[in-house]
Design a protein around this motif. Structure first.
Motif, PDB file in Angstrom:
ATOM      1  N   SER A   1     -13.422  15.052  11.114  1.00  0.00           N
ATOM      2  CA  SER A   1     -12.269  15.285  10.258  1.00  0.00           C
ATOM      3  C   SER A   1     -11.731  16.685  10.537  1.00  0.00           C
ATOM      4  CB  SER A   1     -12.660  15.154   8.790  1.00  0.00           C
ATOM      5  OG  SER A   1     -13.518  16.211   8.415  1.00  0.00           O
ATOM      6  N   LEU A   2     -10.464  16.894  10.246  1.00  0.00           N
ATOM      7  CA  LEU A   2      -9.902  18.225  10.443  1.00  0.00           C
ATOM      8  C   LEU A   2     -10.554  19.235   9.507  1.00  0.00           C
ATOM      9  CD1 LEU A   2      -7.689  16.685  12.090  1.00  0.00           C
ATOM     10  CD2 LEU A   2      -6.075  18.370  11.202  1.00  0.00           C
ATOM     11  N   ASN A   3     -10.970  18.796   8.329  1.00  0.00           N
ATOM     12  CA  ASN A   3     -11.612  19.704   7.397  1.00  0.00           C
ATOM     13  C   ASN A   3     -12.963  20.180   7.943  1.00  0.00           C
ATOM     14  OD1 ASN A   3     -11.619  20.906   4.592  1.00  0.00           O
ATOM     15  ND2 ASN A   3     -13.534  19.744   4.518  1.00  0.00           N
ATOM     16  N   ASP A   4     -13.759  19.248   8.479  1.00  0.00           N
ATOM     17  CA  ASP A   4     -15.067  19.606   9.030  1.00  0.00           C
ATOM     18  C   ASP A   4     -14.908  20.516  10.253  1.00  0.00           C
ATOM     19  OD1 ASP A   4     -17.754  19.749   9.575  1.00  0.00           O
ATOM     20  OD2 ASP A   4     -17.910  17.723  10.399  1.00  0.00           O
ATOM     21  N   PHE A   5     -14.001  20.139  11.144  1.00  0.00           N
ATOM     22  CA  PHE A   5     -13.792  20.960  12.335  1.00  0.00           C
ATOM     23  C   PHE A   5     -13.315  22.360  11.956  1.00  0.00           C
ATOM     24  CE2 PHE A   5     -11.218  22.724  15.727  1.00  0.00           C
ATOM     25  CZ  PHE A   5     -12.017  22.533  16.849  1.00  0.00           C
ATOM     26  N   SER A   6     -12.378  22.440  11.021  1.00  0.00           N
ATOM     27  CA  SER A   6     -11.840  23.741  10.617  1.00  0.00           C
ATOM     28  C   SER A   6     -12.914  24.608   9.974  1.00  0.00           C
ATOM     29  CB  SER A   6     -10.669  23.547   9.649  1.00  0.00           C
ATOM     30  OG  SER A   6      -9.610  22.836  10.271  1.00  0.00           O
ATOM     31  N   SER A   7     -13.769  23.992   9.151  1.00  0.00           N
ATOM     32  CA  SER A   7     -14.851  24.747   8.513  1.00  0.00           C
ATOM     33  C   SER A   7     -15.784  25.350   9.555  1.00  0.00           C
ATOM     34  CB  SER A   7     -15.643  23.838   7.571  1.00  0.00           C
ATOM     35  OG  SER A   7     -14.841  23.373   6.513  1.00  0.00           O
TER      36      SER A   7
ATOM     37  N   ASP B   1       0.822  -1.211   0.000  1.00  0.00           N
ATOM     38  CA  ASP B   1       0.000   0.000   0.000  1.00  0.00           C
ATOM     39  C   ASP B   1       0.857   1.263   0.000  1.00  0.00           C
ATOM     40  OD1 ASP B   1      -2.504  -1.324   0.127  1.00  0.00           O
ATOM     41  OD2 ASP B   1      -2.204  -1.686   2.264  1.00  0.00           O
ATOM     42  N   LEU B   2       2.134   1.137  -0.324  1.00  0.00           N
ATOM     43  CA  LEU B   2       3.038   2.281  -0.255  1.00  0.00           C
ATOM     44  C   LEU B   2       2.671   3.381  -1.241  1.00  0.00           C
ATOM     45  CD1 LEU B   2       6.479   0.459   0.126  1.00  0.00           C
ATOM     46  CD2 LEU B   2       5.150   1.613   1.898  1.00  0.00           C
ATOM     47  N   TYR B   3       1.972   3.030  -2.312  1.00  0.00           N
ATOM     48  CA  TYR B   3       1.614   4.053  -3.294  1.00  0.00           C
ATOM     49  C   TYR B   3       0.707   5.129  -2.694  1.00  0.00           C
ATOM     50  CZ  TYR B   3      -3.088   2.106  -3.743  1.00  0.00           C
ATOM     51  OH  TYR B   3      -4.378   1.703  -3.499  1.00  0.00           O
ATOM     52  N   LEU B   4       0.011   4.785  -1.600  1.00  0.00           N
ATOM     53  CA  LEU B   4      -0.879   5.753  -0.957  1.00  0.00           C
ATOM     54  C   LEU B   4      -0.112   6.920  -0.343  1.00  0.00           C
ATOM     55  CD1 LEU B   4      -3.380   3.296   0.759  1.00  0.00           C
ATOM     56  CD2 LEU B   4      -3.781   4.702  -1.268  1.00  0.00           C
ATOM     57  N   ARG B   5       1.188   6.785  -0.222  1.00  0.00           N
ATOM     58  CA  ARG B   5       1.986   7.907   0.269  1.00  0.00           C
ATOM     59  C   ARG B   5       2.155   9.003  -0.784  1.00  0.00           C
ATOM     60  NH1 ARG B   5       7.190   4.812   3.056  1.00  0.00           N
ATOM     61  NH2 ARG B   5       6.017   3.569   4.594  1.00  0.00           N
ATOM     62  N   TYR B   6       1.845   8.685  -2.028  1.00  0.00           N
ATOM     63  CA  TYR B   6       2.144   9.613  -3.111  1.00  0.00           C
ATOM     64  C   TYR B   6       0.933  10.009  -3.943  1.00  0.00           C
ATOM     65  CZ  TYR B   6       6.270   6.908  -1.881  1.00  0.00           C
ATOM     66  OH  TYR B   6       7.225   6.240  -1.180  1.00  0.00           O
TER      67      TYR B   6
ATOM     68  N   PRO C   1      -2.064   5.909   9.688  1.00  0.00           N
ATOM     69  CA  PRO C   1      -2.990   5.210   8.793  1.00  0.00           C
ATOM     70  C   PRO C   1      -2.301   4.780   7.501  1.00  0.00           C
ATOM     71  CG  PRO C   1      -3.368   7.562   8.690  1.00  0.00           C
ATOM     72  CD  PRO C   1      -2.344   7.352   9.771  1.00  0.00           C
ATOM     73  N   LYS C   2      -2.868   3.776   6.849  1.00  0.00           N
ATOM     74  CA  LYS C   2      -2.323   3.344   5.563  1.00  0.00           C
ATOM     75  C   LYS C   2      -2.426   4.452   4.526  1.00  0.00           C
ATOM     76  CE  LYS C   2      -3.158  -1.631   6.037  1.00  0.00           C
ATOM     77  NZ  LYS C   2      -3.844  -2.816   5.459  1.00  0.00           N
ATOM     78  N   ASP C   3      -3.546   5.156   4.536  1.00  0.00           N
ATOM     79  CA  ASP C   3      -3.747   6.265   3.610  1.00  0.00           C
ATOM     80  C   ASP C   3      -3.682   7.570   4.403  1.00  0.00           C
ATOM     81  OD1 ASP C   3      -4.419   8.074   1.694  1.00  0.00           O
ATOM     82  OD2 ASP C   3      -6.353   7.174   1.166  1.00  0.00           O
ATOM     83  N   PRO C   4      -2.516   8.200   4.477  1.00  0.00           N
ATOM     84  CA  PRO C   4      -2.353   9.378   5.342  1.00  0.00           C
ATOM     85  C   PRO C   4      -3.117  10.604   4.860  1.00  0.00           C
ATOM     86  CG  PRO C   4      -0.398   9.046   4.016  1.00  0.00           C
ATOM     87  CD  PRO C   4      -1.269   7.861   3.776  1.00  0.00           C
ATOM     88  N   TYR C   5      -3.555  10.611   3.600  1.00  0.00           N
ATOM     89  CA  TYR C   5      -4.232  11.790   3.064  1.00  0.00           C
ATOM     90  C   TYR C   5      -5.756  11.675   3.129  1.00  0.00           C
ATOM     91  CZ  TYR C   5       0.464  12.223   1.171  1.00  0.00           C
ATOM     92  OH  TYR C   5       1.826  12.285   1.043  1.00  0.00           O
ATOM     93  N   ASN C   6      -6.245  10.550   3.610  1.00  0.00           N
ATOM     94  CA  ASN C   6      -7.695  10.344   3.715  1.00  0.00           C
ATOM     95  C   ASN C   6      -8.167  10.768   5.087  1.00  0.00           C
ATOM     96  OD1 ASN C   6     -10.335   9.550   3.596  1.00  0.00           O
ATOM     97  ND2 ASN C   6      -9.910   7.357   3.398  1.00  0.00           N
ATOM     98  N   ASP C   7      -8.904  11.879   5.140  1.00  0.00           N
ATOM     99  CA  ASP C   7      -9.345  12.435   6.424  1.00  0.00           C
ATOM    100  C   ASP C   7     -10.784  12.034   6.748  1.00  0.00           C
ATOM    101  OD1 ASP C   7      -9.085  13.879   8.769  1.00  0.00           O
ATOM    102  OD2 ASP C   7      -9.594  15.804   7.850  1.00  0.00           O
ATOM    103  N   THR C   8     -11.269  11.003   6.069  1.00  0.00           N
ATOM    104  CA  THR C   8     -12.625  10.544   6.318  1.00  0.00           C
ATOM    105  C   THR C   8     -12.727   9.941   7.717  1.00  0.00           C
ATOM    106  OG1 THR C   8     -12.929  10.043   3.973  1.00  0.00           O
ATOM    107  CG2 THR C   8     -14.477   9.039   5.519  1.00  0.00           C
ATOM    108  N   VAL C   9     -13.762  10.309   8.444  1.00  0.00           N
ATOM    109  CA  VAL C   9     -13.911   9.862   9.821  1.00  0.00           C
ATOM    110  C   VAL C   9     -14.577   8.483   9.854  1.00  0.00           C
ATOM    111  CG1 VAL C   9     -15.099  10.298  11.997  1.00  0.00           C
ATOM    112  CG2 VAL C   9     -13.990  12.162  10.784  1.00  0.00           C
ATOM    113  N   VAL C  10     -13.975   7.594  10.637  1.00  0.00           N
ATOM    114  CA  VAL C  10     -14.577   6.300  10.909  1.00  0.00           C
ATOM    115  C   VAL C  10     -15.209   6.355  12.280  1.00  0.00           C
ATOM    116  CG1 VAL C  10     -14.183   3.830  11.185  1.00  0.00           C
ATOM    117  CG2 VAL C  10     -12.894   5.110   9.475  1.00  0.00           C
ATOM    118  N   THR C  11     -16.506   6.185  12.373  1.00  0.00           N
ATOM    119  CA  THR C  11     -17.207   6.304  13.650  1.00  0.00           C
ATOM    120  C   THR C  11     -16.751   5.231  14.620  1.00  0.00           C
ATOM    121  OG1 THR C  11     -19.137   7.180  12.529  1.00  0.00           O
ATOM    122  CG2 THR C  11     -19.471   6.353  14.757  1.00  0.00           C
ATOM    123  N   ARG C  12     -16.413   5.645  15.825  1.00  0.00           N
ATOM    124  CA  ARG C  12     -15.977   4.713  16.865  1.00  0.00           C
ATOM    125  C   ARG C  12     -17.138   4.273  17.722  1.00  0.00           C
ATOM    126  NH1 ARG C  12     -10.071   6.907  18.837  1.00  0.00           N
ATOM    127  NH2 ARG C  12      -9.415   7.754  16.840  1.00  0.00           N
ATOM    128  N   ARG C  13     -17.057   3.048  18.194  1.00  0.00           N
ATOM    129  CA  ARG C  13     -18.101   2.521  19.060  1.00  0.00           C
ATOM    130  C   ARG C  13     -17.504   2.035  20.359  1.00  0.00           C
ATOM    131  NH1 ARG C  13     -21.911  -1.073  14.940  1.00  0.00           N
ATOM    132  NH2 ARG C  13     -22.365   0.628  13.464  1.00  0.00           N
TER     133      ARG C  13
END
Length: 253
Positions: free
Chosen positions: A141-147, A25-30, A241-253
């Motif tokens: 997500s940081l985007n939602d909080f920042s908005s 999954d290293l391509y997700l870094r780029y 995370p494997k995908d460091p650029y994905n800021d999608t929130v995963v709901t915790r339970r």
């Protein structure tokens, strides 16, 4: 010699692309996940081109031709007093990026990039911000909080405990931020999202953390003078995370 460099460079680069895109999954870094098929296709094409070039030149390379020639990689004299032209030795440096991808993939962008780029205020959007859950810790997500922290004049963040996840970006005089980098296509177009953290000591730079706390109002809402900030209750180290650029929130339970 020059021909050998070209052929081997194609092969190494192709194998490197297949390694990061097909086997790991290293391509997700780029790049974004959707570009994985394109990387795999590019790797296959480069390997095929290298194989065709190697087959055309024969094995070993530059073996004598039936007509007595030496192949495309063996130059005749060009009037400078040398009968053999091996090409510039600096051409070997072209192997560095190819071998780096194959054996030592560079890390994803982190605090070095975030600390040198100003975080642009996210767009206010065309609709009102929806209400947050009344109870419990809200993963955002940081985007939602920042908005919300910049444009939400209804103050939907007020009274809620939120949790943000990102990497640590040090600032001046002990200031630090929890940060994320968002990309549209690849790491070259990365945009910074940073939230200043109050009330907690800064972990090491580039450490991935989960920060739980409450909104810290800063500046006048609805203007560029507002900036996202958080009063931290807890700061916990988390795996990258494997995908460091994905800021999608995963709901915790």
């Amino acid at each position: 010699m020059k021909r050998n460099v070209q052929v081997l460079l194609l092969l190494f680069t192709g194998v490197g692309l297949l390694h990061i895109a097909l086997l790991t999954d290293l391509y997700l870094r780029y790049v974004r996940p959707g570009l994985r098929p394109a990387l795999i296709a590019s790797g296959v094409v480069l390997i095929l081109l290298g194989a065709v070039g190697a087959a055309r030149d024969g094995f070993p390379f530059n073996r004598p031709r039936p007509d007595g020639g030496h192949g495309p990689g063996h130059d005749r004299g060009d009037g400078d007093g040398h009968g053999h032209g091996d090409g510039p030795r600096i051409a070997w440096l072209l192997y560095v990026p190819a071998l780096t991808i194959l054996f030592l993939a560079p890390p994803a962008l982190g605090s070095y990039t975030a600390s040198r780029d100003e975080a642009k205020p996210p767009s206010a959007g065309d609709s009102l911000f929806p209400a947050l859950p009344a109870r419990g810790v809200v993963d955002m997500s940081l985007n939602d909080f920042s908005s919300r922290a910049v444009w939400d004049t209804s103050r939907t963040l007020k009274g809620h405990t939120v949790r943000l996840t990102g990497f640590v970006t040090p600032g001046r005089d002990g200031i630090w931020y929890v940060s994320r980098l968002a990309i549209s296509c690849c790491a070259a177009d990365a945009q910074v999202r940073k939230v200043r953290v109050h009330g907690a000591a800064a972990p090491p730079a580039d450490a991935w953390v989960s920060v739980t706390g409450t909104w810290h109002p800063t500046g006048e809402l609805g203007t560029d003078g507002a900036s996202p900030a958080l009063d931290a209750d807890t700061v916990a180290r988390v795996p990258a995370p494997k995908d460091p650029y994905n800021d999608t929130v995963v709901t915790r339970r």
